[in-house]
Design an enzyme around this catalytic site. Sequence first.
Site, PDB file in Angstrom:
ATOM      1  N   ASP A  24      46.005  32.012  50.787  1.00 55.20           N
ATOM      2  CA  ASP A  24      46.756  32.039  49.524  1.00 55.20           C
ATOM      3  C   ASP A  24      48.254  31.750  49.647  1.00 55.20           C
ATOM      4  O   ASP A  24      49.080  32.412  48.979  1.00 55.20           O
ATOM      5  CB  ASP A  24      46.569  33.398  48.822  1.00 55.20           C
ATOM      6  CG  ASP A  24      45.119  33.707  48.496  1.00 55.20           C
ATOM      7  OD1 ASP A  24      44.252  32.867  48.789  1.00 55.20           O
ATOM      8  OD2 ASP A  24      44.855  34.793  47.955  1.00 55.20           O
ATOM      9  N   LYS A 125      38.991  30.800  45.590  1.00 57.59           N
ATOM     10  CA  LYS A 125      38.359  32.117  45.431  1.00 57.59           C
ATOM     11  C   LYS A 125      38.883  32.812  44.176  1.00 57.59           C
ATOM     12  O   LYS A 125      40.092  32.792  43.914  1.00 57.59           O
ATOM     13  CB  LYS A 125      38.615  32.966  46.682  1.00 57.59           C
ATOM     14  CG  LYS A 125      40.085  33.274  46.957  1.00 57.59           C
ATOM     15  CD  LYS A 125      40.215  33.977  48.289  1.00 57.59           C
ATOM     16  CE  LYS A 125      41.613  34.441  48.596  1.00 57.59           C
ATOM     17  NZ  LYS A 125      42.188  35.439  47.704  1.00 57.59           N
ATOM     18  N   CYS A 158      45.228  40.367  49.575  1.00 60.03           N
ATOM     19  CA  CYS A 158      44.185  39.389  49.933  1.00 60.03           C
ATOM     20  C   CYS A 158      43.925  39.308  51.433  1.00 60.03           C
ATOM     21  O   CYS A 158      42.792  39.060  51.855  1.00 60.03           O
ATOM     22  CB  CYS A 158      44.526  38.034  49.337  1.00 60.03           C
ATOM     23  SG  CYS A 158      44.356  38.069  47.535  1.00 60.03           S
TER      24      CYS A 158
END
Length: 219
Positions: A24, A125, A158
């Site tokens: 990310d 995701k 995350c």
Amino acid sequence: MPTLEAKPGPYTFNSDSVALLVIDMQRDFLLPGGFGESLGNDVSQLSRTIEPLSVLLAAWRTRGLPVVHTREGHLPDLSDCPPAKLSRGQIGQEGAFGRILIRGEYGHDIVDELAPLDGEIVVDKPGKGAFYATDLSEILDKLGTRSLIVTGVTTEVCVHTTVREANDRGYECLVLADCVGSYFPEFQRAGLDMIAAQGGIFGWVAESPTVIDALQEER
Ligand code: C5J
């Protein structure tokens, strides 16, 4: 098989079964003026990871080892965003870099410095963990991956969720302290301590130069 110094003890991986996971590193989280900063966060706590991660990525690519990038985000109609997540954030609203965390928007994509190369895997995701509602398991199975070198943001969200998911699936995870970032220094410290605590309950923690050295020594 390279072995490097890590917490809580030496970490060994096999170059035939290791992958680099870059979680990310998206403009929405990292760029000044973006979504992350609009929540009052200090984005410099995340952007400090870009430089060491670029160096690691270059060394990794030179060796031709697999890289998997992830991006957190949602479909434009938000049909994959649970109401509980939608009601507590600004997802889908117009931000400085397009609709926040929506696939295809400028802010959803990865920062220029770490842009995936053609052929590198990018997993989109909808959740915090990279295994939830994605085909990451199948991708790693196909690659023959057993060890994951984990980088990205944010450490306690995350990165942690993904490392916990990966650990439960039997992957040996090494988290690189200088290549993961949290907006909150205390969460960065605690997040890393939690991974390596109790004999490495979720994995190992080291710094990226140890991985680069290990790759070079193996040549
Ligand atoms: C967050 C992430 N912090 N990538 N996402 O919402 O950690």
